[in-house]
Design an enzyme around this catalytic site. Structure first.
Site, PDB file in Angstrom:
ATOM      1  N   SER A 128       0.867  -0.960   0.097  1.00 10.05           N
ATOM      2  CA  SER A 128      -0.283  -0.119   0.028  1.00 10.05           C
ATOM      3  C   SER A 128       0.797   1.281   0.012  1.00 10.05           C
ATOM      4  CB  SER A 128      -0.971  -0.100   1.236  1.00 10.05           C
ATOM      5  OG  SER A 128      -1.972  -1.001   0.799  1.00 10.05           O
ATOM      6  N   TYR A 221     -11.006   2.321   5.448  1.00 11.03           N
ATOM      7  CA  TYR A 221      -9.977   1.925   4.641  1.00 11.03           C
ATOM      8  C   TYR A 221     -10.373   1.073   3.719  1.00 11.03           C
ATOM      9  CZ  TYR A 221      -5.180   0.987   3.017  1.00 11.03           C
ATOM     10  OH  TYR A 221      -3.821   0.814   2.404  1.00 11.03           O
ATOM     11  N   SER A 222     -10.449   1.305   2.527  1.00 10.52           N
ATOM     12  CA  SER A 222     -10.771   0.377   1.365  1.00 10.52           C
ATOM     13  C   SER A 222      -9.744   0.866   0.097  1.00 10.52           C
ATOM     14  CB  SER A 222     -12.169   0.757   0.792  1.00 10.52           C
ATOM     15  OG  SER A 222     -12.589   0.029  -0.163  1.00 10.52           O
ATOM     16  N   ASN A 223      -9.214  -0.527  -0.356  1.00 13.24           N
ATOM     17  CA  ASN A 223      -8.565  -0.469  -1.431  1.00 13.24           C
ATOM     18  C   ASN A 223      -9.121  -0.115  -2.753  1.00 13.24           C
ATOM     19  OD1 ASN A 223      -5.814  -1.561  -0.122  1.00 13.24           O
ATOM     20  ND2 ASN A 223      -7.190  -2.999   0.402  1.00 13.24           N
ATOM     21  N   GLY A 368       3.057  -0.578   3.985  1.00 14.58           N
ATOM     22  CA  GLY A 368       2.370  -1.418   3.030  1.00 14.58           C
ATOM     23  C   GLY A 368       2.434  -2.880   3.547  1.00 14.58           C
TER      24      GLY A 368
END
Length: 413
Positions: A128, A221-223, A368
């Site tokens: 990330s 939090y969301s990719n 990440g």
């Protein structure tokens, strides 16, 4: 203990697209990874031995000794602890002082099957941290007048985000970068098979599920947010995201060991420590170094080194990538993100601030998580930077906090 100078080589970001390895094609796991998602689980056993069967880990420190009086010993001791006490196969760190001098550290072994040394500044999958790169490109386009932060997603991708309470007419670009869109996280729904995923497939997975909240109401939090941000970059520039990352960041500031893997490229190009997965405490380590990373895309696909990450975050904070107005937006109006990033963490636009325990202000980075690797670190406004990588994805906050303590040791003077 013995000192070793780590291997370094210049990366090549051009050329053919390697075929996905047989191991990667057969590898099976429940999808997780990237920050905020479930950890990787089931994996194909590949016959590697457990770490406990190895000889004591090799340790090394290379580079000019320019840190504070406690930096060198504290960082090396921290890495040794991650390997010896936490059972991680390898740990690597890069520490850059305020004058631009860099020192690298390693502990453990680069390949548990052979006991080979850890490359001093080896490449890893940085998960990330990719979000910070994507956010920089979006904000560069904001500075060029090609994107508006408070414009709805529908302005750039009309009709794409619809259903289950998800509505691109109400979600803005700022909501995406700040993680306040309410969009479901696609990595929770990826299933078992490793294969190439197109970005639109990732988005479609998310949109089959109910919105988490109204846009702007809460931080979650969301990719998926960063997949959409990447799609907006491609729509506005009419160029692939990988090319924009390369042109606008990687080439611009000389990140010689950073690249966005091409479709089908499951390898890591330069010297690197192998990445591992362990299904349970005491279970054998399973090598998952080679894996198709396309499911991370704009949210987590990049490969880099700790030293390149130091250069990136230092250049970003120093004004080398964004105009002041956009950098201020990136760092301003941060929201609490402790549940995901640890005590005191706050999230801006693709950038995380954390307090230093030595009372020396804040540092800024992202961190990440990707199957086989975990990276933590960032930079301060006065030019200090530290990044640490370990060769197992950490699925508990306590483990991540222990890595954060090594970051703190390098940044505290």
């Amino acid at each position: 203990m013995r000192e070793q100078v780590g291997q370094k080589s210049r990366s090549s970001r051009s050329g053919g697209q390697p075929q996905q390895s047989r191991q990667s094609r057969q590898f099976s796991r429940r999808r997780g990874g990237l920050r905020g998602a479930a950890p990787a689980v089931a994996a194909l056993a590949v016959g590697v031995m457990a770490l406990g069967a190895l000889a004591p880990p090799a340790v090394s420190a290379a580079g000019p000794d320019t840190g504070g009086p406690h930096t060198v010993g504290s960082v090396q001791q921290g890495l040794n602890g991650l390997v010896n006490s936490d059972g991680l196969p390898a740990a690597l760190a890069s520490v850059t002082d305020g004058r631009g001098h860099n020192r690298t550290y390693t502990a453990g072994v680069g390949d548990v099957a052979t006991g080979s040394e850890v490359p001093g500044d080896g490449q890893v999958r940085i998960g990330s941290n990719t979000k910070a790169f994507t956010a920089v490109v979006v904000l560069q386009l904001v500075g060029e007048g090609k994107i508006r932060l408070d414009a709805p997603v529908d302005r750039y991708l009309p009709g794409l985000v619809r259903g289950k309470g998800n509505d691109g007419r109400r979600i803005t670009v700022r909501h995406l970068l700040q993680q306040t869109s309410g969009l479901p996280n696609y990595t929770n729904y990826l299933g078992e098979d490793v294969r190439y995923f197109a970005p639109r497939e990732l988005l479609d997975l998310a949109l089959q599920h109910e919105s988490l909240s109204r846009p702007g109401k809460k931080w979650a939090y969301s990719n998926t947010n960063y997949v959409l941000a990447g799609l907006i970059v491609e729509k506005v520039t009419r160029r692939p995201l990988a090319e924009e990352l390369d042109r606008r960041i990687i080439e611009r500031i000389g990140l010689r060991h950073t690249y966005f893997p091409a479709p089908g490229d499951a390898t890591i190009r330069e010297p690197h420590p192998h990445g591992y997965y362990r299904s349970a405490a005491g279970a054998p380590l399973q090598d998952i170094t080679e894996i198709d990373p396309s499911w991370g895309w704009a949210a987590g696909q990049l490969v880099s080194t700790n030293s390149d990450l130091n250069r990136f975050y230092s250049a970003l904070l120093g004004g080398g990538l964004l105009h002041k107005a956009q950098l201020d937006q990136m760092r301003g109006a941060t929201l609490p993100a402790e549940d995901t990033f640890g005590p005191g963490a706050r999230y801006g636009l693709g950038l995380v601030s954390k307090p230093l325990p030595c009372g020396d202000g804040l540092y800024w980075g992202h961190g990440g998580s990707f199957p086989g690797y975990e990276t933590r670190g960032g930079a301060t406004d006065d030019g200090r930077a530290v990044n640490v990588a370990v060769t197992m994805q950490l699925d508990d906050e306590a483990g991540r906090e222990r890595v954060d303590k090594v970051v703190d040791a390098g940044l505290c003077r």
